[in-house]
Scaffold this motif. Structure first.
Motif, PDB file in Angstrom:
ATOM      1  N   PRO A 159      -1.849  21.131 -60.931  1.00 36.65           N
ATOM      2  CA  PRO A 159      -0.630  20.850 -61.696  1.00 36.65           C
ATOM      3  C   PRO A 159       0.565  20.715 -60.757  1.00 36.65           C
ATOM      4  O   PRO A 159       0.589  21.300 -59.665  1.00 36.65           O
ATOM      5  CB  PRO A 159      -0.491  22.080 -62.597  1.00 36.65           C
ATOM      6  CG  PRO A 159      -1.234  23.162 -61.888  1.00 36.65           C
ATOM      7  CD  PRO A 159      -2.363  22.495 -61.170  1.00 36.65           C
ATOM      8  N   MET A 160       1.539  19.934 -61.175  1.00 34.84           N
ATOM      9  CA  MET A 160       2.777  19.750 -60.409  1.00 34.84           C
ATOM     10  C   MET A 160       3.967  19.953 -61.340  1.00 34.84           C
ATOM     11  O   MET A 160       3.811  19.801 -62.563  1.00 34.84           O
ATOM     12  CB  MET A 160       2.807  18.342 -59.783  1.00 34.84           C
ATOM     13  CG  MET A 160       1.753  18.118 -58.722  1.00 34.84           C
ATOM     14  SD  MET A 160       1.853  16.454 -57.966  1.00 34.84           S
ATOM     15  CE  MET A 160       1.196  15.457 -59.313  1.00 34.84           C
ATOM     16  N   PRO A 161       5.125  20.295 -60.772  1.00 33.22           N
ATOM     17  CA  PRO A 161       5.420  20.544 -59.361  1.00 33.22           C
ATOM     18  C   PRO A 161       4.736  21.817 -58.873  1.00 33.22           C
ATOM     19  O   PRO A 161       4.498  22.742 -59.648  1.00 33.22           O
ATOM     20  CB  PRO A 161       6.938  20.683 -59.344  1.00 33.22           C
ATOM     21  CG  PRO A 161       7.277  21.202 -60.707  1.00 33.22           C
ATOM     22  CD  PRO A 161       6.312  20.531 -61.634  1.00 33.22           C
ATOM     23  N   ILE A 162       4.432  21.845 -57.571  1.00 33.91           N
ATOM     24  CA  ILE A 162       3.712  22.979 -57.006  1.00 33.91           C
ATOM     25  C   ILE A 162       4.176  23.234 -55.573  1.00 33.91           C
ATOM     26  O   ILE A 162       4.579  22.302 -54.866  1.00 33.91           O
ATOM     27  CB  ILE A 162       2.186  22.732 -57.042  1.00 33.91           C
ATOM     28  CG1 ILE A 162       1.412  23.998 -56.669  1.00 33.91           C
ATOM     29  CG2 ILE A 162       1.792  21.551 -56.162  1.00 33.91           C
ATOM     30  CD1 ILE A 162      -0.082  23.904 -56.932  1.00 33.91           C
ATOM     31  N   VAL A 163       4.119  24.491 -55.170  1.00 34.33           N
ATOM     32  CA  VAL A 163       4.366  24.883 -53.779  1.00 34.33           C
ATOM     33  C   VAL A 163       3.013  25.059 -53.113  1.00 34.33           C
ATOM     34  O   VAL A 163       2.200  25.884 -53.558  1.00 34.33           O
ATOM     35  CB  VAL A 163       5.173  26.197 -53.700  1.00 34.33           C
ATOM     36  CG1 VAL A 163       5.421  26.561 -52.240  1.00 34.33           C
ATOM     37  CG2 VAL A 163       6.490  26.064 -54.451  1.00 34.33           C
ATOM     38  N   LEU A 164       2.740  24.280 -52.077  1.00 34.47           N
ATOM     39  CA  LEU A 164       1.479  24.369 -51.350  1.00 34.47           C
ATOM     40  C   LEU A 164       1.602  25.393 -50.214  1.00 34.47           C
ATOM     41  O   LEU A 164       2.491  26.208 -50.201  1.00 34.47           O
ATOM     42  CB  LEU A 164       1.085  22.984 -50.835  1.00 34.47           C
ATOM     43  CG  LEU A 164       0.929  21.902 -51.905  1.00 34.47           C
ATOM     44  CD1 LEU A 164       0.570  20.564 -51.270  1.00 34.47           C
ATOM     45  CD2 LEU A 164      -0.125  22.307 -52.931  1.00 34.47           C
ATOM     46  N   GLY A 165       0.679  25.323 -49.261  1.00 37.94           N
ATOM     47  CA  GLY A 165       0.669  26.268 -48.142  1.00 37.94           C
ATOM     48  C   GLY A 165      -0.274  27.422 -48.410  1.00 37.94           C
ATOM     49  O   GLY A 165      -0.161  28.102 -49.429  1.00 37.94           O
ATOM     50  N   HIS A 166      -1.234  27.623 -47.493  1.00 36.84           N
ATOM     51  CA  HIS A 166      -2.214  28.692 -47.733  1.00 36.84           C
ATOM     52  C   HIS A 166      -2.720  29.316 -46.436  1.00 36.84           C
ATOM     53  O   HIS A 166      -3.825  29.855 -46.400  1.00 36.84           O
ATOM     54  CB  HIS A 166      -3.377  28.150 -48.564  1.00 36.84           C
ATOM     55  CG  HIS A 166      -4.141  27.037 -47.909  1.00 36.84           C
ATOM     56  ND1 HIS A 166      -3.662  25.752 -47.827  1.00 36.84           N
ATOM     57  CD2 HIS A 166      -5.358  27.016 -47.310  1.00 36.84           C
ATOM     58  CE1 HIS A 166      -4.541  24.992 -47.222  1.00 36.84           C
ATOM     59  NE2 HIS A 166      -5.579  25.748 -46.878  1.00 36.84           N
ATOM     60  N   GLU A 167      -1.905  29.269 -45.396  1.00 35.62           N
ATOM     61  CA  GLU A 167      -2.240  29.956 -44.148  1.00 35.62           C
ATOM     62  C   GLU A 167      -1.032  30.763 -43.688  1.00 35.62           C
ATOM     63  O   GLU A 167      -0.585  30.681 -42.554  1.00 35.62           O
ATOM     64  CB  GLU A 167      -2.657  28.944 -43.066  1.00 35.62           C
ATOM     65  CG  GLU A 167      -3.963  28.228 -43.366  1.00 35.62           C
ATOM     66  CD  GLU A 167      -4.402  27.282 -42.254  1.00 35.62           C
ATOM     67  OE1 GLU A 167      -5.594  26.933 -42.228  1.00 35.62           O
ATOM     68  OE2 GLU A 167      -3.562  26.881 -41.419  1.00 35.62           O
ATOM     69  N   GLY A 168      -0.516  31.589 -44.608  1.00 32.15           N
ATOM     70  CA  GLY A 168       0.723  32.311 -44.351  1.00 32.15           C
ATOM     71  C   GLY A 168       0.515  33.598 -43.570  1.00 32.15           C
ATOM     72  O   GLY A 168      -0.498  34.291 -43.711  1.00 32.15           O
ATOM     73  N   ALA A 169       1.506  33.930 -42.750  1.00 32.69           N
ATOM     74  CA  ALA A 169       1.552  35.211 -42.041  1.00 32.69           C
ATOM     75  C   ALA A 169       2.975  35.735 -42.143  1.00 32.69           C
ATOM     76  O   ALA A 169       3.935  34.965 -42.031  1.00 32.69           O
ATOM     77  CB  ALA A 169       1.148  35.045 -40.576  1.00 32.69           C
ATOM     78  N   GLY A 170       3.131  37.026 -42.381  1.00 36.78           N
ATOM     79  CA  GLY A 170       4.475  37.550 -42.535  1.00 36.78           C
ATOM     80  C   GLY A 170       4.514  39.058 -42.581  1.00 36.78           C
ATOM     81  O   GLY A 170       3.563  39.754 -42.210  1.00 36.78           O
ATOM     82  N   VAL A 171       5.635  39.557 -43.071  1.00 35.79           N
ATOM     83  CA  VAL A 171       5.906  40.991 -43.115  1.00 35.79           C
ATOM     84  C   VAL A 171       6.066  41.409 -44.574  1.00 35.79           C
ATOM     85  O   VAL A 171       6.822  40.783 -45.330  1.00 35.79           O
ATOM     86  CB  VAL A 171       7.171  41.340 -42.320  1.00 35.79           C
ATOM     87  CG1 VAL A 171       7.445  42.841 -42.369  1.00 35.79           C
ATOM     88  CG2 VAL A 171       7.035  40.873 -40.864  1.00 35.79           C
ATOM     89  N   VAL A 172       5.367  42.448 -44.965  1.00 37.27           N
ATOM     90  CA  VAL A 172       5.442  42.945 -46.340  1.00 37.27           C
ATOM     91  C   VAL A 172       6.797  43.594 -46.576  1.00 37.27           C
ATOM     92  O   VAL A 172       7.238  44.444 -45.799  1.00 37.27           O
ATOM     93  CB  VAL A 172       4.313  43.955 -46.613  1.00 37.27           C
ATOM     94  CG1 VAL A 172       4.453  44.557 -48.014  1.00 37.27           C
ATOM     95  CG2 VAL A 172       2.955  43.281 -46.459  1.00 37.27           C
ATOM     96  N   GLU A 173       7.459  43.185 -47.665  1.00 37.35           N
ATOM     97  CA  GLU A 173       8.758  43.759 -48.019  1.00 37.35           C
ATOM     98  C   GLU A 173       8.672  44.729 -49.183  1.00 37.35           C
ATOM     99  O   GLU A 173       9.473  45.663 -49.275  1.00 37.35           O
ATOM    100  CB  GLU A 173       9.755  42.648 -48.372  1.00 37.35           C
ATOM    101  CG  GLU A 173      10.299  41.917 -47.177  1.00 37.35           C
ATOM    102  CD  GLU A 173      11.637  41.258 -47.487  1.00 37.35           C
ATOM    103  OE1 GLU A 173      11.944  41.052 -48.680  1.00 37.35           O
ATOM    104  OE2 GLU A 173      12.361  40.944 -46.535  1.00 37.35           O
ATOM    105  N   ALA A 174       7.743  44.507 -50.103  1.00 37.27           N
ATOM    106  CA  ALA A 174       7.635  45.363 -51.279  1.00 37.27           C
ATOM    107  C   ALA A 174       6.208  45.331 -51.788  1.00 37.27           C
ATOM    108  O   ALA A 174       5.500  44.338 -51.617  1.00 37.27           O
ATOM    109  CB  ALA A 174       8.590  44.895 -52.375  1.00 37.27           C
ATOM    110  N   VAL A 175       5.783  46.430 -52.415  1.00 36.80           N
ATOM    111  CA  VAL A 175       4.434  46.500 -52.971  1.00 36.80           C
ATOM    112  C   VAL A 175       4.506  47.002 -54.409  1.00 36.80           C
ATOM    113  O   VAL A 175       5.399  47.778 -54.772  1.00 36.80           O
ATOM    114  CB  VAL A 175       3.512  47.417 -52.135  1.00 36.80           C
ATOM    115  CG1 VAL A 175       3.435  46.934 -50.699  1.00 36.80           C
ATOM    116  CG2 VAL A 175       3.983  48.866 -52.183  1.00 36.80           C
ATOM    117  N   GLY A 176       3.560  46.549 -55.221  1.00 35.33           N
ATOM    118  CA  GLY A 176       3.481  47.012 -56.603  1.00 35.33           C
ATOM    119  C   GLY A 176       2.989  48.444 -56.689  1.00 35.33           C
ATOM    120  O   GLY A 176       2.425  48.999 -55.729  1.00 35.33           O
ATOM    121  N   ALA A 177       3.139  49.032 -57.857  1.00 35.08           N
ATOM    122  CA  ALA A 177       2.869  50.453 -58.037  1.00 35.08           C
ATOM    123  C   ALA A 177       1.414  50.835 -57.804  1.00 35.08           C
ATOM    124  O   ALA A 177       1.123  51.967 -57.409  1.00 35.08           O
ATOM    125  CB  ALA A 177       3.292  50.867 -59.445  1.00 35.08           C
TER     126      ALA A 177
END
Length: 382
Positions: A62-80
């Motif tokens: 479906p579109m519009p869509i944000v692609l990208g699937h080789e991400g690396a980063g820093v965790v800012e928040a986590v769920g309970a």
């Protein structure tokens, strides 16, 4: 800092609005993570062939869509309910799986029964998204491979976020979550290439060259790369190939049979071309295995000689994401890289986020084997 305190944030995302069109950088709003999710500030993200396949809607989403699937980063928040990831962790994001179906429960989450809706459905499994346009507040499809990392921040699930050592170069690691993992995992986990075996990669892009490096790690003694680009074949030799074949200049099946005295024990089709798959099948020997990882247009069919497969007992294996459990396999690849035994950095070239379309074009033309987009750094992150 709690999820409630953080709330929704404004992000910049590369949005696909029409099939085959350039991606556009847009301001958007990203919602807070759910109890089993995490929010990640993206440092860098790889550009994969599958991004272009979906951009051109050869795999419809479906579109519009944000692609990208080789991400690396820093965790800012986590769920309970998140227990394995904490704010501040360095992570690589990979494919999403449900964790409950038979393939997941038996150690094959890359072949999850919900693989398509979770990774190509443009939403969570319940149909919800995290991203909305800033101007009109309309939903934008996301959760591409559970992440949609062509964005400055993402919401991902605890299941598809892999913690990596802070001593490793985070901006380099994103491709381990898909393309590099696919090639290496196919050799080391799916086909289980053993020491002394012969192996041939049909296609010397990121996946094929990762497979070449993995075959060297596995101890294969004959490692062949097939491609049409001389520079890629030269790099294959540098990365561990013992032989290379330019398929524009000679018959690759005949040459593989000459090199291996009858056929390779293992082949991996990485190009996504039906005619090349036939070559990869024909190039293996009695009881040999051909793995298929090249992404093709939906509905693509291939032909092969049934008796030439049945009588010598050849095996044809479909492989997704190297059939790996990413939480175990990605840290292994990081360790191999840090030891100098898996130099996948030689495939990579960095681009700024606003060069996303240039990076895709360079990947398609062969100028760059593995583009990586660096996200802009704000003053408080420098």
């Amino acid at each position: 800092m709690s999820v409630t305190e953080l709330g929704p944030i404004e992000i910049t995302a590369a949005v696909l609005r029409e099939a085959g069109a350039p991606l556009r950088l847009e301001r958007a709003t990203l919602g807070a993570p759910r109890p089993d999710e995490v929010r990640v500030r993206i440092v860098a993200t790889g550009v994969c062939h599958t991004d272009m396949v979906v951009r051109d809607q050869l795999f419809p989403t479906p579109m519009p869509i944000v692609l990208g699937h080789e991400g690396a980063g820093v965790v800012e928040a986590v769920g309970a309910s998140v227990t394995t990831i904490e704010p501040g962790d360095h992570v690589v994001m990979t494919y999403m799986s449900c964790g409950l179906c038979l393939p997941c429960e038996t150690g094959h989450p890359a072949h999850c029964s919900h693989m398509h809706p979770l990774n190509f459905g443009g939403s969570r499994l319940d149909g919800s998204t995290s991203t909305c346009g800033c101007e009109d507040n309309t939903p934008i499809h996301d959760h591409f491979f559970g992440q949609s990392s062509f964005s400055t921040y993402v919401v991902a699930n605890e299941r598809n976020v892999v913690k990596v050592p802070k001593s490793a170069p985070l901006e380099l690691l994103g491709p381990l979550g898909c393309g590099i993992q696919t090639g290496a995992g196919s050799v080391l986990k799916a086909m289980k290439v053993e020491a002394g075996a012969s192996f041939v990669a049909f296609g010397a892009g990121a996946v094929g060259l990762a497979a070449v490096m993995a075959a060297k790690v596995a101890g294969a003694t004959t490692i062949i790369a097939v491609d049409v680009t001389p520079s890629r074949l030269a790099l294959a030799l540098e990365l561990g190939a013992t032989h290379v074949i330019n398929s524009r200049e000679e018959d690759p099946v005949q040459r593989v049979r000459e090199i291996t005295s009858g056929g390779a024990n293992y082949s991996l089709e990485c190009s996504g071309r039906a005619q090349v798959l036939r070559q990869a099948i024909d190039a293996i020997t009695t009881l040999g295995t051909c793995g298929i990882v090249g992404a093709t247009k939906m509905g693509t069919e291939a032909a092969f000689n049934i008796n030439d497969v049945m009588i010598p007992g050849k095996r044809i294996m479909g492989i997704v994401q190297g059939d790996v459990v990413a939480n175990a396999f990605i840290p292994t690849l990081v360790n191999l890289y840090l030891q100098g035994r898996f130099p996948f950095d030689k495939l990579c070239r960095f681009y700024s986020f606003d060069q996303v379309n240039e990076a895709m074009a360079d990947s398609e033309s062969g100028v760059t084997i593995k583009p990586i987009l660096r996200m802009p750094v704000s003053a408080d992150q420098a």
